[in-house]
Write an enzyme that holds these catalytic residues in place. Structure first.
Site, PDB file in Angstrom:
ATOM      1  CG  ASP A  97      -2.060   8.090   1.627  1.00  0.00           C
ATOM      2  OD1 ASP A  97      -3.201   7.594   1.687  1.00  0.00           O
ATOM      3  OD2 ASP A  97      -1.266   8.065   2.575  1.00  0.00           O
ATOM      4  CG  ASP A 100      -2.782  -1.996   1.985  1.00  0.00           C
ATOM      5  OD1 ASP A 100      -2.890  -3.118   1.486  1.00  0.00           O
ATOM      6  OD2 ASP A 100      -1.833  -1.669   2.715  1.00  0.00           O
ATOM      7  CE  LYS A 128       1.072  -1.390  -0.030  1.00  0.00           C
ATOM      8  NZ  LYS A 128       1.405  -2.004   1.268  1.00  0.00           N
TER       9      LYS A 128
HETATM   10  C1  PRP Z   1      -3.731   4.549   5.091  1.00  0.00           C
HETATM   11  C2  PRP Z   1      -4.191   5.282   3.843  1.00  0.00           C
HETATM   12  C3  PRP Z   1      -5.624   4.885   3.716  1.00  0.00           C
HETATM   13  C4  PRP Z   1      -5.640   3.500   4.317  1.00  0.00           C
HETATM   14  C5  PRP Z   1      -5.676   2.513   3.216  1.00  0.00           C
HETATM   15  O1  PRP Z   1      -4.040   5.293   6.209  1.00  0.00           O
HETATM   16  O2  PRP Z   1      -4.049   6.676   3.966  1.00  0.00           O
HETATM   17  O3  PRP Z   1      -6.487   5.742   4.396  1.00  0.00           O
HETATM   18  O4  PRP Z   1      -4.454   3.320   5.069  1.00  0.00           O
HETATM   19  O5  PRP Z   1      -5.741   1.213   3.739  1.00  0.00           O
HETATM   20  P1  PRP Z   1      -6.915   0.226   3.364  1.00  0.00           P
HETATM   21  O6  PRP Z   1      -7.130   0.337   1.895  1.00  0.00           O
HETATM   22  O7  PRP Z   1      -6.344  -1.116   3.762  1.00  0.00           O
HETATM   23  O8  PRP Z   1      -8.117   0.576   4.154  1.00  0.00           O
HETATM   24  P2  PRP Z   1      -3.489   4.916   7.664  1.00  0.00           P
HETATM   25  O9  PRP Z   1      -4.498   4.044   8.372  1.00  0.00           O
HETATM   26  O10 PRP Z   1      -2.105   4.355   7.548  1.00  0.00           O
HETATM   27  O11 PRP Z   1      -3.497   6.310   8.413  1.00  0.00           O
HETATM   28  P3  PRP Z   1      -2.605   7.616   8.080  1.00  0.00           P
HETATM   29  O12 PRP Z   1      -3.075   8.122   6.735  1.00  0.00           O
HETATM   30  O13 PRP Z   1      -2.962   8.548   9.182  1.00  0.00           O
HETATM   31  O14 PRP Z   1      -1.168   7.208   8.066  1.00  0.00           O
END
Ligand code: PRP
Length: 177
Positions: A97, A100, A128
């Protein structure tokens, strides 16, 4: 907590997913790629993108959990659910999705590459801007968005808002990254 400005409407997301699905369909002609969704956030992109791919795809999922602050420094994530199947020799497309910091993907791609897939690509609805701490090539990027805290279309704040059919900025997180 109120949802603030709508960043991407359902229609804009639909149109982008059309493009992403068409690109994947073109690039993988004659192949049967394995779509790997990273739970939980990717479930909605996975479902909507897959319906736009006109190929005999298969599905698998992984679930990871970050170690909070430790992740920011080390990029280590805990694997909560691994793939159900072997991927050696398969054409794998990771579906996310949002990217970051990129640390989750960096870890996952290293882990998956070690299993010798025929190819490994990445599709992510949101990237992002300016926040990636590692170089991540997104083969099928959706939207580049500012570093605000966003929810909807699979993305949550404390477990909520994942079901919104659009992406919005959480008001109290505006400009906070
Ligand atoms: C979110 C997203 C990615 C990750 C990205 O997952 O789905 O897997 O963060 O962040 P990064 O680029 O800083 O590593 P999250 O940890 O929020 O878990 P979720 O999908 O279960 O909400």
């Amino acid at each position: 907590m109120k949802v603030g400005k709508v960043l991407l409407t359902a229609q804009e997301i639909d149109a982008k997913l059309d493009e992403m699905g068409a690109a994947i369909t073109t690039d993988y002609q004659g192949k049967s790629p394995l779509l790997v969704g990273i739970l939980k956030g990717a479930f909605m992109v996975m479902a909507d993108l897959a319906r736009r791919i006109d190929l005999p795809v298969e599905f698998d999922f992984m679930a990871v959990s970050s170690y909070g602050a430790a992740t920011e420094t080390s990029g280590v994530v805990r694997l909560l659910k691994d793939l159900d199947q072997q991927i050696e020799g398969r054409h794998v497309i990771i579906v996310e999705d949002i990217i970051d910091s990129g640390l989750t993907l960096n870890y996952l791609m290293r882990s998956l590459r070690a299993r010798r897939p025929a190819s490994l690509a990445l599709a992510a609805l949101l990237v992002k801007e300016g926040l990636q701490r590692v170089d991540i090539e997104v083969n099928y990027p959706g939207f580049r968005i500012p570093p605000d805290f966003v929810v909807g279309f699979g993305l949550d704040y404390e477990g909520h808002y994942r079901n919104l059919p659009y992406v919005a900025v959480l008001e109290e997180h505006l400009h906070s990254g």
